[in-house]
Design an enzyme around this catalytic site. Structure first.
Site, short mmCIF file in Angstrom:
data_model
loop_
_atom_site.label_atom_id
_atom_site.label_comp_id
_atom_site.label_asym_id
_atom_site.label_seq_id
_atom_site.Cartn_x
_atom_site.Cartn_y
_atom_site.Cartn_z
N GLU A 1 2.49 -5.26 20.53
CA GLU A 1 1.74 -4.06 20.90
C GLU A 1 0.90 -3.54 19.73
O GLU A 1 1.30 -3.66 18.57
CB GLU A 1 2.68 -2.96 21.38
CG GLU A 1 3.33 -3.26 22.72
CD GLU A 1 2.31 -3.43 23.84
OE1 GLU A 1 1.37 -2.62 23.93
OE2 GLU A 1 2.47 -4.38 24.62
N THR A 2 -0.23 -2.94 20.06
CA THR A 2 -1.06 -2.24 19.07
C THR A 2 -1.16 -0.80 19.55
O THR A 2 -1.90 -0.49 20.49
CB THR A 2 -2.45 -2.87 18.96
OG1 THR A 2 -3.04 -2.96 20.26
CG2 THR A 2 -2.36 -4.28 18.38
N TYR B 1 -14.92 -3.51 8.22
CA TYR B 1 -13.65 -2.81 8.42
C TYR B 1 -13.15 -3.03 9.85
O TYR B 1 -11.98 -3.39 10.07
CB TYR B 1 -13.82 -1.32 8.15
CG TYR B 1 -12.55 -0.52 8.30
CD1 TYR B 1 -11.56 -0.57 7.32
CD2 TYR B 1 -12.33 0.28 9.43
CE1 TYR B 1 -10.38 0.16 7.46
CE2 TYR B 1 -11.16 1.01 9.57
CZ TYR B 1 -10.20 0.94 8.59
OH TYR B 1 -9.03 1.66 8.74
N GLY C 1 0.81 -1.21 0.00
CA GLY C 1 0.00 0.00 0.00
C GLY C 1 0.84 1.25 0.00
O GLY C 1 0.54 2.23 0.70
N LYS D 1 -9.70 -5.12 11.13
CA LYS D 1 -8.64 -4.51 11.93
C LYS D 1 -8.50 -5.20 13.29
O LYS D 1 -7.39 -5.34 13.82
CB LYS D 1 -8.91 -3.02 12.10
CG LYS D 1 -8.86 -2.23 10.79
CD LYS D 1 -7.52 -2.38 10.08
CE LYS D 1 -7.43 -1.51 8.84
NZ LYS D 1 -6.11 -1.60 8.18
N THR E 1 -1.52 -1.28 -6.15
CA THR E 1 -2.23 -1.77 -7.35
C THR E 1 -2.03 -0.87 -8.55
O THR E 1 -2.28 -1.29 -9.68
CB THR E 1 -3.73 -1.90 -7.06
OG1 THR E 1 -4.24 -0.64 -6.61
CG2 THR E 1 -3.98 -2.96 -5.99
N SER F 1 1.77 3.40 -2.56
CA SER F 1 1.73 4.33 -3.69
C SER F 1 1.27 5.73 -3.32
O SER F 1 1.44 6.67 -4.09
CB SER F 1 0.83 3.77 -4.80
OG SER F 1 -0.49 3.61 -4.32
N ARG F 2 0.68 5.89 -2.13
CA ARG F 2 0.18 7.21 -1.74
C ARG F 2 -0.03 7.25 -0.23
O ARG F 2 0.12 6.25 0.47
CB ARG F 2 -1.15 7.51 -2.44
CG ARG F 2 -2.28 6.60 -2.01
CD ARG F 2 -3.57 6.93 -2.75
NE ARG F 2 -3.55 6.41 -4.10
CZ ARG F 2 -4.44 6.73 -5.04
NH1 ARG F 2 -5.41 7.58 -4.76
NH2 ARG F 2 -4.37 6.21 -6.24
#
Length: 248
Positions: free
Chosen positions: A237-238, A155, A12, A159, A37, A14-15
């Site tokens: 850890e998160t 979503y 991920g 996560k 992508t 590209s931006r």
């Protein structure tokens, strides 16, 4: 140069946050293999990072496919000889209620966010075990810990799954000196936030104790720390990055 002579794979990239991570890593001495992508955007990132020497190469592809993970590992080893760091940043969002979310939408989101993270971890672990060391940083979200009214349940589930996977892998791989952590951003200034109405932006700011929205660079700073030797006593850890909107 906290990442001198390190090789990182970043999905991920590209931006937005992914690009900021790539830029931060290269500025700290790393070489990077980037995934996304959109091949045109990836090439643009690589061009900006390869001013004096080749510090970045790319592999365009869907992060939810095993073939993409295999290609990234092969590219890293063929171009730079090793894999020290993996950053799983690829992900998509969906802003629909439970009843409005189709089965295909549910599956696609889980595939990219959660299955893609699993596949990339699975692909790099053998090399990290062989070299007895590595850093894996997964991109989660505050929504994986507490519900958000503007996000699909798919979503949040994806996560939350990343959070568990992070802890499980940290425990499983600790004996091999492989550290696995996750970053859980809240509101961040990205292309998506630029589409917010003034009213919605005000409502977001009202919920943030620090009264400011985070930046991709701030997230990249945290990821860089977790990828470096400075975080050698941190695993499983998160870490919340949300200006205080969620604390645990």
């Amino acid at each position: 140069m906290t990442l001198q002579n390190k090789v990182a794979i970043i999905t991920g990239a590209s931006r937005g946050i992914g690009r900021a991570i790539a830029e931060a890593f290269v500025s700290e001495g790393a070489k990077v293999v980037l995934n996304g992508t959109n091949e045109v955007l990836l090439q643009d990132v690589c061009s900006s990072l390869n001013k004096e020497e080749t510090r970045a190469v790319s592999v365009a592809g869907d992060a939810s496919l095993p073939a993409t993970a295999a290609s990234l590992v092969e590219k890293a080893k063929n171009h730079f000889g090793q894999i020290d760091i993996l950053v799983n940043n690829a992900g998509i969002n969906l802003r629909k209620s439970t009843v409005d979310t189709s089965v295909d939408e549910w599956k696609r989101l889980i595939d990219i966010n959660l299955t893609g993270t699993f596949l990339m971890c699975q692909a790099v672990i053998p090399d990290m075990i062989k070299q007895q060391g590595g850093k894996i940083v997964n991109m989660s979200s505050t929504t994986g810990k507490t519900p958000h009214h503007n996000a699909s349940p798919a979503y949040g589930v994806s996560k939350a799954g990343i959070n568990y996977l992070t802890m499980h892998l940290a425990k499983e791989l600790a004996a091999h000196h492989i550290h696995v952590n996750a970053v859980c951003p809240g509101p961040i200034e990205t292309d998506m936030s630029k589409q917010w109405s003034d009213e919605y932006r005000r409502s977001v700011l009202e919920r943030i104790p620090l009264k400011t929205i985070g930046t991709p660079q701030q997230v990249a700073n945290a990821v860089t720390f977790l990828a470096s030797d400075q975080s050698d006593f941190i695993t499983g850890e998160t870490i919340n990055m949300n200006g205080g909107t969620y604390m645990n």
